[in-house]
Design an enzyme around this catalytic site. Structure first.
Site, PDB file in Angstrom:
ATOM      1  N   GLY A  89      89.176  23.278  37.369  1.00 11.03           N
ATOM      2  CA  GLY A  89      89.749  22.292  36.468  1.00 11.03           C
ATOM      3  C   GLY A  89      91.126  21.840  36.930  1.00 11.03           C
ATOM      4  O   GLY A  89      91.497  22.024  38.099  1.00 11.03           O
ATOM      5  N   GLU A 119      80.041  15.206   9.511  1.00  9.89           N
ATOM      6  CA  GLU A 119      80.729  14.405   8.479  1.00  9.89           C
ATOM      7  C   GLU A 119      82.126  14.044   8.962  1.00  9.89           C
ATOM      8  O   GLU A 119      82.672  12.994   8.636  1.00  9.89           O
ATOM      9  CB  GLU A 119      80.823  15.188   7.164  1.00  9.89           C
ATOM     10  CG  GLU A 119      79.657  14.980   6.223  1.00  9.89           C
ATOM     11  CD  GLU A 119      78.328  15.421   6.812  1.00  9.89           C
ATOM     12  OE1 GLU A 119      78.301  16.466   7.495  1.00  9.89           O
ATOM     13  OE2 GLU A 119      77.316  14.712   6.607  1.00  9.89           O
ATOM     14  N   ARG A 150      76.637  24.251   1.640  1.00  5.99           N
ATOM     15  CA  ARG A 150      77.979  24.670   2.059  1.00  5.99           C
ATOM     16  C   ARG A 150      78.607  23.644   3.002  1.00  5.99           C
ATOM     17  O   ARG A 150      77.913  22.764   3.527  1.00  5.99           O
ATOM     18  CB  ARG A 150      77.902  25.995   2.826  1.00  5.99           C
ATOM     19  CG  ARG A 150      77.651  27.190   1.941  1.00  5.99           C
ATOM     20  CD  ARG A 150      77.443  28.412   2.806  1.00  5.99           C
ATOM     21  NE  ARG A 150      77.301  29.603   1.983  1.00  5.99           N
ATOM     22  CZ  ARG A 150      76.750  30.736   2.394  1.00  5.99           C
ATOM     23  NH1 ARG A 150      76.274  30.835   3.625  1.00  5.99           N
ATOM     24  NH2 ARG A 150      76.677  31.771   1.591  1.00  5.99           N
ATOM     25  N   ARG A 167      92.136  33.786  37.125  1.00  4.40           N
ATOM     26  CA  ARG A 167      93.402  33.078  36.895  1.00  4.40           C
ATOM     27  C   ARG A 167      94.445  33.876  37.678  1.00  4.40           C
ATOM     28  O   ARG A 167      94.522  35.095  37.548  1.00  4.40           O
ATOM     29  CB  ARG A 167      93.753  33.075  35.416  1.00  4.40           C
ATOM     30  CG  ARG A 167      92.572  32.675  34.518  1.00  4.40           C
ATOM     31  CD  ARG A 167      92.846  31.452  33.710  1.00  4.40           C
ATOM     32  NE  ARG A 167      91.834  31.288  32.673  1.00  4.40           N
ATOM     33  CZ  ARG A 167      91.246  30.138  32.396  1.00  4.40           C
ATOM     34  NH1 ARG A 167      91.534  29.056  33.072  1.00  4.40           N
ATOM     35  NH2 ARG A 167      90.365  30.046  31.427  1.00  4.40           N
ATOM     36  N   THR A 176      84.579  22.221  35.159  1.00  7.32           N
ATOM     37  CA  THR A 176      85.137  22.731  33.900  1.00  7.32           C
ATOM     38  C   THR A 176      84.326  22.172  32.747  1.00  7.32           C
ATOM     39  O   THR A 176      83.922  20.997  32.804  1.00  7.32           O
ATOM     40  CB  THR A 176      86.622  22.341  33.731  1.00  7.32           C
ATOM     41  OG1 THR A 176      87.000  22.540  32.347  1.00  7.32           O
ATOM     42  CG2 THR A 176      86.908  20.888  34.071  1.00  7.32           C
ATOM     43  N   ASP A 226      85.505  21.405  30.014  1.00  6.81           N
ATOM     44  CA  ASP A 226      86.387  20.597  29.152  1.00  6.81           C
ATOM     45  C   ASP A 226      86.268  19.085  29.384  1.00  6.81           C
ATOM     46  O   ASP A 226      86.654  18.314  28.524  1.00  6.81           O
ATOM     47  CB  ASP A 226      87.855  21.005  29.364  1.00  6.81           C
ATOM     48  CG  ASP A 226      88.101  22.467  29.032  1.00  6.81           C
ATOM     49  OD1 ASP A 226      87.307  23.034  28.267  1.00  6.81           O
ATOM     50  OD2 ASP A 226      89.085  23.036  29.540  1.00  6.81           O
ATOM     51  N   ARG A 233      76.211  26.130  46.290  1.00  5.30           N
ATOM     52  CA  ARG A 233      74.989  26.038  47.112  1.00  5.30           C
ATOM     53  C   ARG A 233      74.983  24.754  47.938  1.00  5.30           C
ATOM     54  O   ARG A 233      74.652  24.768  49.133  1.00  5.30           O
ATOM     55  CB  ARG A 233      73.780  26.079  46.165  1.00  5.30           C
ATOM     56  CG  ARG A 233      72.429  25.844  46.792  1.00  5.30           C
ATOM     57  CD  ARG A 233      71.372  25.935  45.688  1.00  5.30           C
ATOM     58  NE  ARG A 233      70.021  25.714  46.167  1.00  5.30           N
ATOM     59  CZ  ARG A 233      69.446  24.527  46.228  1.00  5.30           C
ATOM     60  NH1 ARG A 233      70.116  23.439  45.894  1.00  5.30           N
ATOM     61  NH2 ARG A 233      68.203  24.422  46.648  1.00  5.30           N
TER      62      ARG A 233
HETATM   63  P1  ADP Z   1      91.504  25.440  35.346  1.00  3.95           P
HETATM   64  O1  ADP Z   1      91.401  25.177  36.807  1.00  3.95           O
HETATM   65  O2  ADP Z   1      90.183  25.721  34.705  1.00  3.95           O
HETATM   66  O3  ADP Z   1      92.315  24.377  34.621  1.00  3.95           O
HETATM   67  P2  ADP Z   1      93.816  27.265  35.194  1.00  3.95           P
HETATM   68  O4  ADP Z   1      94.730  26.290  34.525  1.00  3.95           O
HETATM   69  O5  ADP Z   1      93.840  28.660  34.701  1.00  3.95           O
HETATM   70  O6  ADP Z   1      92.285  26.831  35.158  1.00  3.95           O
HETATM   71  O7  ADP Z   1      94.203  27.261  36.751  1.00  3.95           O
HETATM   72  C1  ADP Z   1      93.448  28.049  37.655  1.00  3.95           C
HETATM   73  C2  ADP Z   1      94.340  28.615  38.705  1.00  3.95           C
HETATM   74  O8  ADP Z   1      94.922  27.558  39.503  1.00  3.95           O
HETATM   75  C3  ADP Z   1      95.559  29.395  38.217  1.00  3.95           C
HETATM   76  O9  ADP Z   1      95.249  30.694  37.776  1.00  3.95           O
HETATM   77  C4  ADP Z   1      96.416  29.407  39.463  1.00  3.95           C
HETATM   78  O10 ADP Z   1      95.918  30.356  40.386  1.00  3.95           O
HETATM   79  C5  ADP Z   1      96.161  28.011  40.030  1.00  3.95           C
HETATM   80  N1  ADP Z   1      97.235  27.100  39.629  1.00  3.95           N
HETATM   81  C6  ADP Z   1      97.405  26.501  38.421  1.00  3.95           C
HETATM   82  N2  ADP Z   1      98.512  25.743  38.403  1.00  3.95           N
HETATM   83  C7  ADP Z   1      99.087  25.872  39.630  1.00  3.95           C
HETATM   84  C8  ADP Z   1     100.270  25.344  40.246  1.00  3.95           C
HETATM   85  N3  ADP Z   1     101.109  24.538  39.594  1.00  3.95           N
HETATM   86  N4  ADP Z   1     100.527  25.701  41.524  1.00  3.95           N
HETATM   87  C9  ADP Z   1      99.696  26.507  42.207  1.00  3.95           C
HETATM   88  N5  ADP Z   1      98.584  27.037  41.682  1.00  3.95           N
HETATM   89  C10 ADP Z   1      98.268  26.737  40.424  1.00  3.95           C
HETATM   90  O1  F6P Z   2      89.057  25.512  30.554  1.00  5.49           O
HETATM   91  C1  F6P Z   2      87.879  26.050  30.031  1.00  5.49           C
HETATM   92  C2  F6P Z   2      88.168  26.847  28.780  1.00  5.49           C
HETATM   93  O2  F6P Z   2      86.941  27.398  28.329  1.00  5.49           O
HETATM   94  C3  F6P Z   2      88.862  26.079  27.664  1.00  5.49           C
HETATM   95  O3  F6P Z   2      87.963  25.269  26.937  1.00  5.49           O
HETATM   96  C4  F6P Z   2      89.450  27.211  26.865  1.00  5.49           C
HETATM   97  O4  F6P Z   2      90.609  26.780  26.163  1.00  5.49           O
HETATM   98  C5  F6P Z   2      89.828  28.219  27.927  1.00  5.49           C
HETATM   99  O5  F6P Z   2      89.045  27.925  29.071  1.00  5.49           O
HETATM  100  C6  F6P Z   2      89.588  29.657  27.530  1.00  5.49           C
HETATM  101  O6  F6P Z   2      90.102  30.459  28.538  1.00  5.49           O
HETATM  102  P1  F6P Z   2      89.803  32.031  28.667  1.00  5.49           P
HETATM  103  O7  F6P Z   2      88.424  32.171  29.237  1.00  5.49           O
HETATM  104  O8  F6P Z   2      90.856  32.489  29.604  1.00  5.49           O
HETATM  105  O9  F6P Z   2      89.897  32.612  27.287  1.00  5.49           O
END
Ligand code: ADP
Ligand code: F6P
Length: 319
Positions: free
Chosen positions: A103, A188, A163, A73, A126, A128, A22
């Site tokens: 991410g 803990e 538990r 992805r 992300t 994470d 947005r």
């Molecule tokens: P995140 O961005 O949450 O870390 P992913 O690791 O799945 O998620 O990456 C998202 C997308 O970015 C991948 O599905 C792919 O399309 C693209 N991507 C990841 N690594 C590369 C790379 N080395 N070169 C080009 N595209 C990439």
């Molecule tokens: O990167 C975000 C995340 O939720 C991670 O914490 C987790 O490991 C992964 O994506 C899970 O991916 P998916 O939605 O493909 O199962």
């Protein structure tokens, strides 16, 4: 000056992505720049799945989790030929720059596009929080609050039944969600990858807690460290707590973004467009000590992250 910008969301979705979309769209429109939403991340970029935004396209979304643009992805994007075809799709509509919300994987894609001459800005989206050079990523605060709510609920029942609860949280090798949740929930024991702790040490640690008179225990563990169900069995057998294991899973990724994430996303989305208008690209935006910042995308991918061990130690001192 750039006249047409695209925005996409890629990788794991995160609450607050809509607020970022947005902000990108509205800042563009306020400045008289054409703006397209790209559906389904890099897959949609390759297939030319573009939707032209007007002011109404992004109404009533600031409070919604997920992403209106959908995410995907798309490992095929690592192939330079596929990226060339995606760039051709951008040219067809005159798209001169791209804001990539995602991410570290998505940042890798943005870096590759940058190397091929595309003006890209990476915007950290992300749960994470695993992007160096920003204190927080969009979605982290919301996911953290969801985890805290879940762990608080588990504590109620765990206490009643005396538990041990072993709770696996997301983070994809990154311990931020666990480390922060461990403190916020008074666990803990909090276990993250960085500690390199063995199962035997975990068992010994809990035996000490039991010997001190604790009648229940909350153990928070980052995903990918160990099998929480196997650990729960060992705790029952060797420590003597009746134990339940819980994997919080994808519920951590959903839900309405917190105010913090909405504000962060709005600031970063607006800032990304401002940078493009100043002819600055090939960078990732972030927030450090409350200030908006930018750094080359390769830095955002490679700089070391601050250790989480001080947070883990704080949690241990306060348990
Ligand atoms: P995140 O961005 O949450 O870390 P992913 O690791 O799945 O998620 O990456 C998202 C997308 O970015 C991948 O599905 C792919 O399309 C693209 N991507 C990841 N690594 C590369 C790379 N080395 N070169 C080009 N595209 C990439
Ligand atoms: O990167 C975000 C995340 O939720 C991670 O914490 C987790 O490991 C992964 O994506 C899970 O991916 P998916 O939605 O493909 O199962």
């Amino acid at each position: 000056m750039v006249k047409c910008i695209g925005v996409l969301t890629s990788g794991g979705d995160a609450p607050g992505m809509n607020a970022a979309i947005r902000a990108v769209a509205r800042t563009c429109l306020n400045k008289g720049i054409e703006v397209y939403g790209v559906r389904l991340g890099y897959k949609g970029l390759h297939e030319g799945k573009f939707m032209k935004f007007d002011r109404h396209s992004t109404r009533n979304i600031i409070n919604n989790g997920g992403t209106i643009l959908k995410s995907a992805r798309f490992p095929e994007f690592k192939d330079p030929e596929i990226r060339k075809e995606a760039i051709e799709q951008m040219k067809k509509v005159g798209m001169e720059a791209l804001v990539v919300i995602g991410g570290d994987g998505s940042y890798n894609g943005a870096l590759k596009l940058t190397e091929m001459g595309v003006n890209c800005i990476g915007l950290p989206g992300t749960i994470d929080n695993d992007i160096p050079d920003t204190d927080f990523t969009i979605g982290f605060d919301t996911a953290l609050n969801t985890i805290v709510e879940c762990v608080d609920r588990l504590r109620d029942t765990s206490t009643s039944h005396q538990r041990c609860s072993v709770i696996e949280v997301m983070g994809h090798f990154c311990g931020d969600l666990s480390a922060y949740a461990g403190i916020a929930c008074g666990s803990e024991l909090t276990i993250i990858n960085e500690q390199n702790i063995s199962e035997d040490e975990i068992i010994e640690n809990l035996k000490v807690e039991k010997a001190k008179g604790k009648r229940h225990a909350m153990v928070i563990i980052s995903e990918k460290v160990l099998d929480v169900f196997a650990l729960a069995k060992r705790i029952e057998n060797e420590v003597g707590f009746e134990t339940r294991a819980e994997v919080l899973g994808h519920m951590q990724r959903g839900g309405s973004p917190t105010a913090f994430d909405r504000v962060l996303a709005s600031r970063l989305g607006d800032y990304a467009v401002e940078l493009l208008l100043k002819d600055i690209s090939g960078v990732a935006v972030g927030i450090k000590n409350g200030q908006l910042t930018y750094t080359p995308i390769e830095n955002a991918l490679s700089l070391p992250r601050e250790s989480l061990l001080p947070l883990i130690e704080l949690g241990a001192r306060l348990k």
